[in-house]
Write a protein that holds these residues in place. Sequence first.
Motif, mmCIF file in Angstrom:
data_model
loop_
_atom_site.group_PDB
_atom_site.id
_atom_site.type_symbol
_atom_site.label_atom_id
_atom_site.label_comp_id
_atom_site.label_asym_id
_atom_site.label_seq_id
_atom_site.Cartn_x
_atom_site.Cartn_y
_atom_site.Cartn_z
ATOM 1 N N GLU A 26 43.901 44.925 28.332
ATOM 2 C CA GLU A 26 42.675 45.564 28.820
ATOM 3 C C GLU A 26 41.610 44.500 29.049
ATOM 4 O OE1 GLU A 26 40.570 48.244 26.113
ATOM 5 O OE2 GLU A 26 42.115 47.817 24.623
ATOM 6 N N PHE A 27 40.800 44.767 30.045
ATOM 7 C CA PHE A 27 39.768 43.796 30.405
ATOM 8 C C PHE A 27 38.690 44.507 31.228
ATOM 9 C CE2 PHE A 27 43.141 43.740 33.514
ATOM 10 C CZ PHE A 27 42.519 43.664 34.753
ATOM 11 N N ASP A 28 37.541 43.835 31.356
ATOM 12 C CA ASP A 28 36.413 44.353 32.140
ATOM 13 C C ASP A 28 36.282 43.551 33.427
ATOM 14 O OD1 ASP A 28 35.504 46.309 30.236
ATOM 15 O OD2 ASP A 28 34.750 44.655 29.016
ATOM 16 N N LYS A 29 35.841 44.236 34.468
ATOM 17 C CA LYS A 29 35.609 43.599 35.765
ATOM 18 C C LYS A 29 34.415 44.267 36.442
ATOM 19 C CE LYS A 29 37.893 41.356 38.352
ATOM 20 N NZ LYS A 29 37.713 39.976 38.856
ATOM 21 N N ASP A 30 33.829 43.544 37.376
ATOM 22 C CA ASP A 30 32.823 44.150 38.252
ATOM 23 C C ASP A 30 33.476 44.463 39.585
ATOM 24 O OD1 ASP A 30 30.793 44.071 36.433
ATOM 25 O OD2 ASP A 30 29.950 42.170 37.157
ATOM 26 N N LEU A 31 33.382 45.726 40.015
ATOM 27 C CA LEU A 31 33.953 46.154 41.286
ATOM 28 C C LEU A 31 32.814 46.326 42.282
ATOM 29 C CD1 LEU A 31 36.336 47.115 43.015
ATOM 30 C CD2 LEU A 31 36.003 49.404 42.067
ATOM 31 N N THR A 32 32.927 45.646 43.401
ATOM 32 C CA THR A 32 31.857 45.638 44.408
ATOM 33 C C THR A 32 32.256 46.462 45.624
ATOM 34 O OG1 THR A 32 31.119 43.443 43.708
ATOM 35 C CG2 THR A 32 30.458 44.175 45.909
ATOM 36 N N PHE A 33 31.324 47.354 46.040
ATOM 37 C CA PHE A 33 31.486 48.103 47.287
ATOM 38 C C PHE A 33 30.445 47.603 48.280
ATOM 39 C CE2 PHE A 33 33.942 50.890 44.678
ATOM 40 C CZ PHE A 33 34.777 51.593 45.533
ATOM 41 N N ILE A 34 30.858 47.404 49.546
ATOM 42 C CA ILE A 34 29.929 47.025 50.612
ATOM 43 C C ILE A 34 29.964 48.098 51.694
ATOM 44 C CG2 ILE A 34 30.152 44.555 50.149
ATOM 45 C CD1 ILE A 34 32.015 44.381 52.569
ATOM 46 N N TYR A 35 28.832 48.240 52.364
ATOM 47 C CA TYR A 35 28.729 49.250 53.426
ATOM 48 C C TYR A 35 29.035 48.572 54.751
ATOM 49 C CZ TYR A 35 26.933 53.346 55.900
ATOM 50 O OH TYR A 35 26.808 54.475 56.685
ATOM 51 N N GLU A 36 30.070 49.074 55.444
ATOM 52 C CA GLU A 36 30.455 48.468 56.710
ATOM 53 C C GLU A 36 31.162 49.493 57.580
ATOM 54 O OE1 GLU A 36 33.171 45.286 55.909
ATOM 55 O OE2 GLU A 36 34.830 46.623 55.425
ATOM 56 N N GLU A 37 31.377 49.099 58.806
ATOM 57 C CA GLU A 37 32.044 49.985 59.767
ATOM 58 C C GLU A 37 33.500 49.555 59.932
ATOM 59 O OE1 GLU A 37 31.796 51.204 64.494
ATOM 60 O OE2 GLU A 37 29.972 50.507 63.466
ATOM 61 N N GLN A 38 34.395 50.554 59.844
ATOM 62 C CA GLN A 38 35.818 50.347 60.128
ATOM 63 C C GLN A 38 36.281 51.514 60.989
ATOM 64 O OE1 GLN A 38 38.539 49.550 56.904
ATOM 65 N NE2 GLN A 38 37.007 48.363 55.720
ATOM 66 N N ASP A 39 36.987 51.208 62.064
ATOM 67 C CA ASP A 39 37.510 52.250 62.959
ATOM 68 C C ASP A 39 36.404 53.213 63.377
ATOM 69 O OD1 ASP A 39 40.060 51.152 62.689
ATOM 70 O OD2 ASP A 39 40.462 52.372 60.890
ATOM 71 N N GLU A 40 35.266 52.638 63.750
ATOM 72 C CA GLU A 40 34.117 53.388 64.258
ATOM 73 C C GLU A 40 33.529 54.352 63.227
ATOM 74 O OE1 GLU A 40 35.220 55.240 67.897
ATOM 75 O OE2 GLU A 40 35.552 53.352 68.960
ATOM 76 N N GLU A 41 33.836 54.099 61.970
ATOM 77 C CA GLU A 41 33.229 54.896 60.907
ATOM 78 C C GLU A 41 32.604 53.961 59.895
ATOM 79 O OE1 GLU A 41 35.205 58.052 58.923
ATOM 80 O OE2 GLU A 41 36.440 58.580 60.655
#
Length: 673
Positions: free
Chosen positions: A114-129
Amino acid sequence: MKRKFIVLTAVLLIAMLAGCAKKESPADRLAAYTKFWNDEKFTDMYTDYLSSGTKKTFDQNEFAERQEKLIEDLSIDDLEVTYKKPKEDAEWDEEQPAVFPIHIKMDTAAGPVEFDKDLTFIYEEQDEEKHWYADWDPSFIFPGLTATDTVQIQTTKAVRGKIFDRNGKPIAMNGIGYEAGIVPGKFTDAGKKADVAKLLNTTVEFIDKQLNQSWVQPDYFVPIGKVAKTDEALLAKLIEIPGMTYQETAMREYPYGASLAHLSGYIGPITAELLEKHKDAGYTETDLIGRQGLERILEDRLRGENGVGIYMKGPEAGSTPEKIAVKEAVDGEDITLTIDADLQKKTYDAMRGETGTAAAVDPLTGETLVLTSSPSFDPAEFMLGISGERYKTLSEDPKQPLFNRFAAAYAPGSSIKPITAAVGLEAGTLKPDAGIMISGKTWQKDSSWGSYRVSRFHPEAPNPMDLNKALIYSDNIYFAQQALAMGKEKFISGLKRFGFGEEIPFALNLTPSQISNDGTLASEGQLADTSFGQGQMLTNILHLAVMYEPIITNGLMYKPTLYKDDATQQVWQKDLLTKPNADELKTDLRNVVLDGFAQKANLPDIPVAGKTGTAELKKAAGESGQDTGFFVSYNADHPNFILAMMIEHVEDNNGSGYVAELAADVYKAYYKK
């Protein structure tokens, strides 16, 4: 005009609805992403939730297939990804990444990770969405893992536990044997391959396969098969062949060989059937497993638990593997028995290869000292994989060396008479000094018995017949009359108190002793027969030895034990004999050896006491009967053990007196100075 208005209205309505629809937040995307992760749906994660930068760096194989393979190879289970939910009114800036602390844990073949991590989400366009997408790299599989690292699993074999006798002498141990092989440059006669194949229970094709391996050189040793340390004859035959030699190798050893084989059992290659049966226990196709005897019964304790390590290693030559998780090997348990291995071997050797069995118990503790079956086999043969031809020879041997006789039950004949006497003495119907006048070789109560008559072997026995003389001359008529005086109910009740009709409380599965097939005595004739160990009575050899304990202990009969850490003096039955009645039988059994038909056991320096017995196995008309001989005995001055021995086919060899002779050899060897 009206149609254009309707179309315009529809377009505006769709736009309004789209504007009103709730846009997925990073928290919403995180919840969906981690659900797929926990469900191990890696393809869905890759397709719908990974950022374009991640997809550019890692293709679907690197992401999904790698994780799926690691889950299988490392036995990953209970994968769980958790995070602390953001506040519902949290605001998200689409120009800034959304970072979530997550916790990853799983069970692996090497233990928990078991371990801890930081998960990053970015806002971007893929397939016109436009959506929030996760950045990913292999360190989300294991901390520090990169795309170029390999994940390795290493197994450390547990050391199998050893089996010792009561004195610390090994019965089954991790010792050495020999690897027999060929040095190709010296093996000049190809025709000898068939001889080698036969000796090592293999094939010429296998030998050729071994010799044709890419690494083989003319002066290299090429292993062909294994040979037990004890099989010196086979080694001698092998090295007579030019080019054959051998090297030491680790191997299970059974130092006492055939004398303990039915008890120790042996390990051997795991079969497909056993592999399926133990599919959840971590066995592999190359493992050895307990196949018979204590090696099989104690498999879970002896086997131990293999160690497993999971490491990641960089691509650079000589790079040091980094530990991800390690579960240390747990060696198997060493087990100590109550068996006296030297006494067991002395007993087995004294039986001279005759068909039979023997057991010995310490009458003051209940510990089992001897449990052997004769003839026997070399457990090393089976451990190394016995040939079909050799197995056929053993299985078709009329002496049945593979049959475990100490687990079976036999008609005890006159060896049961002291127990009949004990029941009668305690019932008060047998008066030891009261003489009975008996004449002739046969007797029946009256004409209601029809053609059935009780026979005795020594009609010359002097009258009046009391208990002492009845045991010395082993008089069937005397004991038949005593059983009739007791009656069926008292006799059956007394025998049950000695353990007849119930499971023997022992570590091994032994055939219980029985009064009859259904536990009843249907007639007076059957009552008479049973009193001297015939009829349908059967006894197990260990139980027979235990039944003599109350004579020495003044009424106590202990549960027989096999493991040294079991509590001793566990009472099985008590108050079986008063001291006066026990003393009477002590005197009588000593006199059987001094004056009766067990005089082969009348040793000058060892006052053996005991009782012989012969059970006739009746045959069809015209066939000769076969006799099974018994002798149950102990040292009257120092009852270190009660020895019960049974030998089959004694009809042409002095009957049960022959068994007394063999037992005498045990005492002479045991007390030899």
